[in-house]
Design a protein around this motif. Structure first.
Motif, PDB file in Angstrom:
ATOM      1  N   ALA A 326       0.828  -1.205   0.000  1.00 39.85           N
ATOM      2  CA  ALA A 326       0.000   0.000   0.000  1.00 39.85           C
ATOM      3  C   ALA A 326       0.865   1.259   0.000  1.00 39.85           C
ATOM      4  O   ALA A 326       0.558   2.242  -0.679  1.00 39.85           O
ATOM      5  N   LEU A 327       1.962   1.235   0.745  1.00 39.77           N
ATOM      6  CA  LEU A 327       2.865   2.383   0.781  1.00 39.77           C
ATOM      7  C   LEU A 327       3.498   2.593  -0.590  1.00 39.77           C
ATOM      8  O   LEU A 327       3.621   3.727  -1.068  1.00 39.77           O
ATOM      9  N   ALA A 328       3.873   1.492  -1.237  1.00 36.80           N
ATOM     10  CA  ALA A 328       4.453   1.596  -2.576  1.00 36.80           C
ATOM     11  C   ALA A 328       3.440   2.124  -3.582  1.00 36.80           C
ATOM     12  O   ALA A 328       3.810   2.775  -4.568  1.00 36.80           O
ATOM     13  N   ALA A 329       2.153   1.854  -3.326  1.00 31.38           N
ATOM     14  CA  ALA A 329       1.093   2.331  -4.218  1.00 31.38           C
ATOM     15  C   ALA A 329       0.588   3.714  -3.824  1.00 31.38           C
ATOM     16  O   ALA A 329      -0.424   4.179  -4.342  1.00 31.38           O
ATOM     17  N   CYS A 330       1.296   4.349  -2.868  1.00 37.02           N
ATOM     18  CA  CYS A 330       0.976   5.739  -2.476  1.00 37.02           C
ATOM     19  C   CYS A 330      -0.382   5.887  -1.816  1.00 37.02           C
ATOM     20  O   CYS A 330      -1.071   6.896  -2.039  1.00 37.02           O
ATOM     21  N   MET A 331      -0.812   4.904  -1.047  1.00 39.21           N
ATOM     22  CA  MET A 331      -2.066   5.075  -0.317  1.00 39.21           C
ATOM     23  C   MET A 331      -1.958   6.270   0.620  1.00 39.21           C
ATOM     24  O   MET A 331      -1.004   6.390   1.381  1.00 39.21           O
ATOM     25  N   ARG A 332      -2.937   7.150   0.563  1.00 35.99           N
ATOM     26  CA  ARG A 332      -2.927   8.344   1.402  1.00 35.99           C
ATOM     27  C   ARG A 332      -3.326   7.975   2.837  1.00 35.99           C
ATOM     28  O   ARG A 332      -4.000   6.967   3.074  1.00 35.99           O
ATOM     29  N   PRO A 333      -2.924   8.802   3.815  1.00 34.00           N
ATOM     30  CA  PRO A 333      -3.310   8.512   5.206  1.00 34.00           C
ATOM     31  C   PRO A 333      -4.817   8.355   5.395  1.00 34.00           C
ATOM     32  O   PRO A 333      -5.259   7.494   6.160  1.00 34.00           O
ATOM     33  N   ASP A 334      -5.622   9.170   4.710  1.00 33.83           N
ATOM     34  CA  ASP A 334      -7.067   9.042   4.877  1.00 33.83           C
ATOM     35  C   ASP A 334      -7.575   7.719   4.312  1.00 33.83           C
ATOM     36  O   ASP A 334      -8.529   7.127   4.841  1.00 33.83           O
ATOM     37  N   GLU A 335      -6.926   7.213   3.268  1.00 28.81           N
ATOM     38  CA  GLU A 335      -7.306   5.915   2.715  1.00 28.81           C
ATOM     39  C   GLU A 335      -6.915   4.790   3.671  1.00 28.81           C
ATOM     40  O   GLU A 335      -7.655   3.809   3.838  1.00 28.81           O
TER      41      GLU A 335
END
Length: 354
Positions: A326-335
């Protein structure tokens, strides 16, 4: 966007150069950084990726890796920043040129092939910045422009969200590296003893009672960390009880919820201590919880370091693997917050009453 998240826009190359430490969470050295930009105006800061400056033969492969990383955020454009104290170099005509132009060239070409425009390419050195494409005297190798002074919008947002800027990535590692050998031995012995204690307790009252006991210790430790100022470290038996308790997915998943409420800061302090002091083979759970807490407040650098510790402890730890993807896919904090809430809702739906 939650009440703890801030949207920051950067419009000037000097602001980008000055913002790099806050975008990364630490002060980069001898690094190449690619900052993604997006939004309606094209000035909203998105994903930021960094790597150590490579030797010339490795410039092209590194450019390909950075381009793949930044492309996951689908940026409208990027800014390339080289952070280096390296001296100026001689160009093909025998003149003086800015250093590391080979890395910049490889990145520009690779990003162009991926359809990602490069808005600017900067050198940051000795508290000054240069543009590699600027023809004016201010960008001559011996000149440069001073970095902007004062408190930037990004710096203010970082402080507001609780991000503590590290002087280097090594400093981030040091925050979760335990150097007290005597305490390390005490904790290890307490963890070994906890195996027998938990087994005996389970034989007497069932594993549900073991999990309940562990959660009570977690709650007590979080309450102690609600206060401002230094808190005494957990006694080794208490820390061992928490660390072993977190090996139960039920306890760990319940602990996830602490990152969403008023006890988020206290819980993060607890997971930091547990990650630092736990025996290496038991660090995956607290390190993953630390990564979630750091990520939810926008500290991607600390989240990344914590996930490295988690997967170094147990490379097959599924929650850490999921978060790394998820971090590699740039998941935002709100997501991520929404994902944690959905996970807790599912657990509540299947948890037996009482």
């Amino acid at each position: 966007m939650s009440e703890h998240e801030y949207e920051v826009r950067i419009s000037d190359p000097g602001e980008v150069a000055a913002a790099l430490p806050h975008l990364l969470g630490f002060r980069p050295e001898e690094s190449v950084v690619v900052v993604g930009l997006g939004g309606p105006s094209g000035g909203r800061v998105g994903l930021t990726v960094r790597a150590d400056l490579p030797p010339p033969p490795h410039a092209v492969p590194l450019a390909a890796a950075l381009a793949r990383g930044i492309a996951t955020d689908d940026p409208a454009a990027v800014v390339i920043a080289v952070v280096s104290e390296h001296d100026d170099e001689l160009d093909l005509d025998g003149g003086v040129d800015l250093p590391h132009r080979d890395v910049v060239h490889a990145l520009v070409v690779t990003l162009a092939e991926a359809g990602i425009p490069v808005r600017d390419a900067l050198l940051v050195r000795d508290r000054r910045w240069w543009s590699y494409d600027c023809p004016h005297e201010c960008c001559a190798p011996g000149a440069g422009t001073p970095l902007p002074g004062g408190v930037s919008a990004l710096e203010a947002a970082s402080v507001a969200t609780g991000q503590v800027l590290a002087q280097s990535r090594e400093e981030l590692d040091a925050r979760i590296t335990h150097l007290d050998r005597a305490d390390r031995e005490e904790v290890r012995e307490a963890c070994f003893a906890m195996v027998n204690t938990r087994t005996a307790r389970a034989a007497e009252a069932g594993w549900g009672a073991v999990e309940k006991d562990a959660w009570a210790v977690v709650e007590s430790a979080v309450r102690e960390r609600r206060v401002e100022g230094a808190v005494p470290p957990l006694p080794p038996p208490s820390l061992a009880e928490i660390v072993w308790g977190l090996q139960h997915t039920g306890v760990r998943d319940r602990a996830l919820g602490l990152a969403l409420g008023d006890d988020a800061a206290a819980a993060e302090a607890l997971w930091t201590e547990c990650t630092r002091r736990a025996p290496w083979m038991l660090a995956a759970a607290p390190a993953t919880l630390l990564a979630v807490s750091a990520w939810l407040r926008g500290d991607g650098a600390m989240a990344s370091v914590a996930l490295e510790r988690a997967l170094g402890s147990d490379e097959d730890y599924q929650l850490a693997q999921l978060l790394r993807s998820a971090l590699a896919a740039c998941m935002r904090p709100d997501e991520l917050r929404a994902m944690v809430i959905a996970t807790l809702d599912r657990l509540d739906a299947v948890r037996p009453a009482g």
